[in-house]
Design an enzyme around this catalytic site. Structure first.
Site, PDB file in Angstrom:
ATOM      1  N   HIS A 128      -3.729   7.093   2.233  1.00  0.00           N
ATOM      2  CA  HIS A 128      -4.205   5.754   1.760  1.00  0.00           C
ATOM      3  C   HIS A 128      -5.602   5.257   2.111  1.00  0.00           C
ATOM      4  O   HIS A 128      -6.005   5.582   3.392  1.00  0.00           O
ATOM      5  CB  HIS A 128      -3.105   4.753   2.293  1.00  0.00           C
ATOM      6  CG  HIS A 128      -3.460   3.180   1.803  1.00  0.00           C
ATOM      7  ND1 HIS A 128      -3.730   2.921   0.626  1.00  0.00           N
ATOM      8  CD2 HIS A 128      -3.623   2.072   2.682  1.00  0.00           C
ATOM      9  CE1 HIS A 128      -3.929   1.442   0.491  1.00  0.00           C
ATOM     10  NE2 HIS A 128      -3.857   1.053   1.737  1.00  0.00           N
ATOM     11  N   ASN A 166      -9.984  -0.427  -1.531  1.00  0.00           N
ATOM     12  CA  ASN A 166      -8.635  -0.486  -1.252  1.00  0.00           C
ATOM     13  C   ASN A 166      -7.922  -1.028  -2.531  1.00  0.00           C
ATOM     14  O   ASN A 166      -7.956  -2.161  -2.746  1.00  0.00           O
ATOM     15  CB  ASN A 166      -8.322  -1.152  -0.013  1.00  0.00           C
ATOM     16  CG  ASN A 166      -6.568  -1.214   0.396  1.00  0.00           C
ATOM     17  OD1 ASN A 166      -5.907  -0.675  -0.542  1.00  0.00           O
ATOM     18  ND2 ASN A 166      -6.258  -1.660   1.470  1.00  0.00           N
ATOM     19  N   CYS A 180       0.901  -1.198  -0.065  1.00  0.00           N
ATOM     20  CA  CYS A 180      -0.132  -0.081   0.161  1.00  0.00           C
ATOM     21  C   CYS A 180       0.968   1.198   0.232  1.00  0.00           C
ATOM     22  O   CYS A 180       0.268   2.432  -0.174  1.00  0.00           O
ATOM     23  CB  CYS A 180      -0.971   0.095   1.122  1.00  0.00           C
ATOM     24  SG  CYS A 180      -1.987  -1.587   1.327  1.00  0.00           S
TER      25      CYS A 180
HETATM   26  O1  UT7 Z   1      -4.396  -1.383   3.075  1.00  0.00           O
HETATM   27  C1  UT7 Z   1      -3.337  -2.280   3.671  1.00  0.00           C
HETATM   28  C2  UT7 Z   1      -3.405  -2.350   5.280  1.00  0.00           C
HETATM   29  N1  UT7 Z   1      -4.484  -2.865   5.523  1.00  0.00           N
HETATM   30  C3  UT7 Z   1      -5.463  -2.382   6.436  1.00  0.00           C
HETATM   31  O2  UT7 Z   1      -5.220  -1.104   6.951  1.00  0.00           O
HETATM   32  C4  UT7 Z   1      -6.709  -2.891   7.048  1.00  0.00           C
HETATM   33  C5  UT7 Z   1      -6.840  -2.776   8.364  1.00  0.00           C
HETATM   34  N2  UT7 Z   1      -8.131  -3.458   8.947  1.00  0.00           N
HETATM   35  C6  UT7 Z   1      -9.123  -3.263   8.745  1.00  0.00           C
HETATM   36  O3  UT7 Z   1      -9.490  -2.263   8.081  1.00  0.00           O
HETATM   37  C7  UT7 Z   1     -10.291  -4.066   9.648  1.00  0.00           C
HETATM   38  O4  UT7 Z   1      -9.618  -4.960  10.615  1.00  0.00           O
HETATM   39  C8  UT7 Z   1     -10.994  -4.896   8.870  1.00  0.00           C
HETATM   40  C9  UT7 Z   1     -12.100  -4.122   7.935  1.00  0.00           C
HETATM   41  C10 UT7 Z   1     -10.433  -5.781   7.859  1.00  0.00           C
HETATM   42  C11 UT7 Z   1     -12.059  -5.755   9.790  1.00  0.00           C
HETATM   43  O5  UT7 Z   1     -12.687  -4.855  10.494  1.00  0.00           O
HETATM   44  P1  UT7 Z   1     -12.625  -5.208  12.132  1.00  0.00           P
HETATM   45  O6  UT7 Z   1     -13.562  -4.000  12.803  1.00  0.00           O
HETATM   46  O7  UT7 Z   1     -11.258  -5.157  12.637  1.00  0.00           O
HETATM   47  O8  UT7 Z   1     -13.359  -6.608  12.190  1.00  0.00           O
HETATM   48  P2  UT7 Z   1     -12.819  -7.889  12.918  1.00  0.00           P
HETATM   49  O9  UT7 Z   1     -11.801  -8.614  12.010  1.00  0.00           O
HETATM   50  O10 UT7 Z   1     -12.404  -7.534  14.583  1.00  0.00           O
HETATM   51  O11 UT7 Z   1     -14.166  -8.527  12.931  1.00  0.00           O
HETATM   52  C12 UT7 Z   1     -15.355  -8.273  13.815  1.00  0.00           C
HETATM   53  C13 UT7 Z   1     -16.500  -9.467  13.788  1.00  0.00           C
HETATM   54  C14 UT7 Z   1     -15.894 -10.708  13.748  1.00  0.00           C
HETATM   55  O12 UT7 Z   1     -16.879 -11.505  14.503  1.00  0.00           O
HETATM   56  P3  UT7 Z   1     -17.092 -11.670  15.723  1.00  0.00           P
HETATM   57  O13 UT7 Z   1     -15.819 -12.682  16.105  1.00  0.00           O
HETATM   58  O14 UT7 Z   1     -17.048 -10.469  16.769  1.00  0.00           O
HETATM   59  O15 UT7 Z   1     -18.314 -12.620  15.960  1.00  0.00           O
HETATM   60  C15 UT7 Z   1     -15.590 -11.361  12.476  1.00  0.00           C
HETATM   61  O16 UT7 Z   1     -15.764 -12.621  12.354  1.00  0.00           O
HETATM   62  O17 UT7 Z   1     -16.803  -9.107  12.234  1.00  0.00           O
HETATM   63  C16 UT7 Z   1     -16.894 -10.423  11.550  1.00  0.00           C
HETATM   64  N3  UT7 Z   1     -16.583 -10.280  10.308  1.00  0.00           N
HETATM   65  C17 UT7 Z   1     -17.602 -10.017   9.103  1.00  0.00           C
HETATM   66  N4  UT7 Z   1     -18.677  -9.989   9.445  1.00  0.00           N
HETATM   67  C18 UT7 Z   1     -19.508  -9.568   8.487  1.00  0.00           C
HETATM   68  C19 UT7 Z   1     -15.327 -10.195   9.909  1.00  0.00           C
HETATM   69  N5  UT7 Z   1     -15.604  -9.826   8.457  1.00  0.00           N
HETATM   70  C20 UT7 Z   1     -16.880  -9.865   8.271  1.00  0.00           C
HETATM   71  C21 UT7 Z   1     -17.372  -9.590   6.872  1.00  0.00           C
HETATM   72  N6  UT7 Z   1     -18.953  -9.572   6.912  1.00  0.00           N
HETATM   73  N7  UT7 Z   1     -16.951  -9.507   5.848  1.00  0.00           N
END
Ligand code: UT7
Length: 328
Positions: free
Chosen positions: A255, A285, A115
């Site tokens: 970004h 992204n 990125c």
């Molecule tokens: O560009 C390069 C660098 N990358 C980044 O900067 C990305 C950084 N990370 C993020 O933007 C975020 O971590 C994500 C958008 C990828 C994920 O968001 P989050 O708020 O960190 O979600 P999480 O992974 O902590 O998951 C929260 C919950 C989980 O369920 P439980 O365990 O709380 O029941 C996941 O299983 O959301 C669930 N979940 C989803 N639900 C619906 C994870 N992905 C999804 C999804 N749809 N696509």
């Protein structure tokens, strides 16, 4: 003679036509529009057409830049491409782009910084302009993320999209253009965001060819934590180093990985949302593509002398900030 700086004199973006919306993804994985929108800010992203490769994006970008600037591809001295989704492992996509676009007098190469690819490439291009050896350098940041994403993995397929852009760097004697760059990396972050299989460490073979590890893997929560603190830290660091107050900053060009990371960075810098370029809702992204895509979409609003802070964080980990003065 006044010092030569490297200034952006033209910008061009490119996104493929096909749109993949959050509602389309609802039919592919267990997710929903509300979750994606509230957690990331993304509503839709673009997908390359079958057979469309990174070099095809590059040709559109190079042609667009040359047309806008009224120059020929033969005038280009160098093409630097920040990307992790080149046409081939080798040769570089810069080579392919130069051939397809007719940049017969240019040399160039690809640079892998995920990125942060555009910021790394911009600083490399800057050096060749500042040292006086190159007069017209095209710097491209673009990715065909759909070529390495698993559309069964809801943790990654909702975030990434295809697209990118590029800029022309030319010498400037008015003190405009790139003023400063702070670029960083920490390879210990590689385990949290990577494409594991397919390199020299784990070449593709009969046993792993169907493994999901041939696609992008991301431990989102960990990457998020590092992104929020590092992108904000480096943006503030470049402001302090150059005695910039938040009033001095005309635009933050962040970004586009997650709207929450962008908001946190702007807040730490003290920059209001009206001065932050955000188009994540349309393109998601695009990895190295996000920052030049923003510059392209905001080009009409930019004024000569505007102070821009570009900031990124991504796989590697890689991160950084560039401070520049818009030159036209
Ligand atoms: O560009 C390069 C660098 N990358 C980044 O900067 C990305 C950084 N990370 C993020 O933007 C975020 O971590 C994500 C958008 C990828 C994920 O968001 P989050 O708020 O960190 O979600 P999480 O992974 O902590 O998951 C929260 C919950 C989980 O369920 P439980 O365990 O709380 O029941 C996941 O299983 O959301 C669930 N979940 C989803 N639900 C619906 C994870 N992905 C999804 C999804 N749809 N696509």
């Amino acid at each position: 003679m006044s010092k030569i700086t490297a200034a952006i004199t033209s910008v061009q973006g490119y996104v493929p036509e096909r749109v993949l919306s959050n509602h389309d993804l609802e039919k592919m994985v267990d997710t929903n529009d509300e979750w994606i929108t509230s957690r990331t800010g993304i509503k839709e992203r673009r997908m390359a057409a079958p057979g469309e490769a990174l070099s095809d994006f590059g040709v559109e970008i190079i042609n667009g830049i040359c047309k806008k600037r009224g120059i020929s591809p033969l005038d280009i001295d160098m093409v630097v491409v920040g990307s992790i989704t080149g046409d081939y492992r080798f040769p570089s996509s810069a080579n392919v782009m130069c051939d397809k676009a007719g940049c017969k007098n240019a040399w160039g190469f690809d640079l892998s910084a995920a990125c942060s690819g555009f910021l790394y490439a911009l600083d490399v291009g800057r050096v060749y302009v500042e040292n006086g050896t190159h007069k017209k350098v095209i710097v491209i940041g673009a990715d065909v993320m759909s070529s390495i994403i698993n559309y069964k993995d809801r943790a990654t397929c909702i975030i990434f999209g295809d697209g990118g852009g590029g800029v022309l760097l030319e010498p400037n004697e008015e003190g405009l253009g790139i003023q400063d760059a702070i670029l960083k990396s920490d390879g210990s972050g590689r385990e949290f965001l990577l494409q594991e299989i397919g390199g020299s460490f784990q070449p593709i073979n009969e046993d792993n060819v169907n493994s999901d590890r041939r696609y992008v893997y991301q431990e989102g929560r960990t990457v998020f934590k590092h992104a929020v603190s590092n992108m904000a830290d480096v943006a503030v660091e470049i402001m302090e180093k150059n005695d910039l107050t938040s009033d001095d900053v005309a635009w933050l060009v962040p970004h586009q990985a997650n709207l929450r990371i962008i908001d946190a960075t702007a807040k730490r810098m003290g920059v209001g949302t009206d001065k932050v370029m955000v188009n994540i809702e349309k393109y998601g992204n695009t990895t190295a593509g996000t920052i030049p895509l923003c510059l392209w979409e905001w080009e009409e609003k930019l004024k000569k002398g505007d102070n821009l802070v570009l900031a990124s964080f991504g796989g590697g980990f890689t991160w950084g900030a560039i401070y520049l003065k818009w030159a036209y």
